[in-house]
Design an enzyme around this catalytic site. Structure first.
Site, short mmCIF file in Angstrom:
data_model
loop_
_atom_site.label_atom_id
_atom_site.label_comp_id
_atom_site.label_asym_id
_atom_site.label_seq_id
_atom_site.Cartn_x
_atom_site.Cartn_y
_atom_site.Cartn_z
N ASP A 1 0.87 -1.16 0.00
CA ASP A 1 0.00 0.00 0.00
C ASP A 1 0.93 1.23 0.00
OD1 ASP A 1 -2.38 1.55 0.39
OD2 ASP A 1 -1.75 1.78 2.48
N ASP B 1 -0.11 5.21 0.72
CA ASP B 1 -0.38 6.22 1.75
C ASP B 1 -0.28 5.56 3.13
OD1 ASP B 1 -1.42 8.67 0.19
OD2 ASP B 1 -2.66 7.06 -0.60
N LYS C 1 -9.27 -2.29 -2.69
CA LYS C 1 -9.16 -3.20 -1.56
C LYS C 1 -10.27 -2.92 -0.54
CE LYS C 1 -5.20 -1.28 -1.15
NZ LYS C 1 -3.93 -0.74 -0.62
N ASP D 1 -1.34 -0.22 5.93
CA ASP D 1 -1.57 0.44 7.23
C ASP D 1 -3.04 0.43 7.64
OD1 ASP D 1 -2.25 2.32 5.16
OD2 ASP D 1 -2.30 3.87 6.70
#
Ligand SMILES: [Mg+2]
Length: 296
Positions: A22, A24, A215, A240
């Site tokens: 991922d 960000d 996702k 995260d």
């Protein structure tokens, strides 16, 4: 669930071929790099691992992402980027065989990606109508619209909601959304609503459910699989966010690593772990990619 240290990371690396990251909250926050990110990616690259960047963020095209990665010092190639702008275009073209024109709530990079993949869209950007509310009931419609796409749009407003809902009142009109993330990570105390917050408004007014591309849903995984042969046993998702990254990994039979460098706090993780059954429990967690590269 285990806390990953450098040694465990090394062991994990030797059993994994495909690393899905991922962006960000893992590699960067806004335009600020998260320490250890570049070192981790560079190291995996030196070990000849296959790396993909799988992001729900719909604000950029793949070309724009390459620029961002490069500016921040991350080694990247165009084919490694699986963003929702690309995955939406892939889905519309290859799964829906979409014809006609999509009413798009999104940013210029998203429009560009879709148009390059052959999907015709409306214009994006500010769109205001002034005048009495009565006049809005005769708002001009585009007769070519056959689908509505909701992504991140900072110019989201009442007029756009009106148009989206009106187009969606035709049951043949397709309804696609990039993701359901409620906020964008900022690194400050300001709360920026994410695409999911805009999507809730459109779902409510239209009383319809979209196909969600990002996702934890499957369309983005199908898009990824079209790019590479993915052996699920030898693939890890590093992210995260519990409800998107970790659920995505678990649903698809991948190993999962949660980094606490983004939107999830240690307290939130503990709360999730206390639940008897949850698809959002990571197999491993770490404070940030720096913890892993530092201890190696
Ligand atoms: Mg994230």
């Amino acid at each position: 669930m285990e806390l990953l240290n450098g040694k465990d990371w090394e062991l994990l690396i030797s059993n994994i071929d495909n690393f899905l990251f991922d962006c960000d909250g893992v590699l960067w926050e806004g335009n600020t790099i998260i320490p250890g990110g570049v070192e981790a990616i560079t190291y995996l690259k030196s070990r000849n691992k296959r790396i993909f960047f799988v992001t729900n963020n719909s604000t950029k095209s793949r070309v724009e992402y390459v620029k961002k990665f490069t500016t921040l010092g991350y080694p990247v190639e165009f084919e490694q980027i699986i963003c929702t702008a690309f995955a939406t275009g892939y889905y519309m073209k290859n799964v829906l065989n979409f014809e006609g024109k999509a009413y798009l709530m999104g940013r210029p990079g998203f429009k560009q990606e879709l148009n390059e993949l052959g999907i015709n869209t409306s214009k994006v950007g500010p769109d205001l109508t002034s005048g009495e509310l009565d006049a809005w009931s005769s708002i001009p419609l585009d007769p070519d619209i056959t689908g509505v796409i909701v992504g991140f749009d900072e110019y989201f407003n009442y007029k756009k909601m009106t148009l989206a809902a009106t187009y969606l009142s035709d049951p043949n009109c397709k309804f696609i959304a990039t993701n359901e993330d409620n906020i964008l990570p900022t690194g400050t105390k300001v709360i920026l609503p994410g695409s999911g917050s805009l999507l809730e408004a459109v779902k409510f007014v239209s009383q319809r459910e979209p196909v969600v591309i990002g996702k934890p849903h499957s369309p983005i995984f199908e898009c990824l699989k079209s790019m590479a042969n993915i052996d699920q046993d030898r693939t890890v998702m590093v992210g995260d966010r519990l409800g998107t990254d970790i659920a995505f990994g678990n649903r698809n039979g991948l190993k999962t690593v949660l980094t606490l460098s983004g939107v999830t706090s240690r307290e939130q993780l503990d709360k999730e772990l206390a639940k008897p059954a949850s698809e959002c429990k990571p197999k491993f967690y770490t404070n940030s990619l720096q913890t892993l590269t530092k201890e190696m």
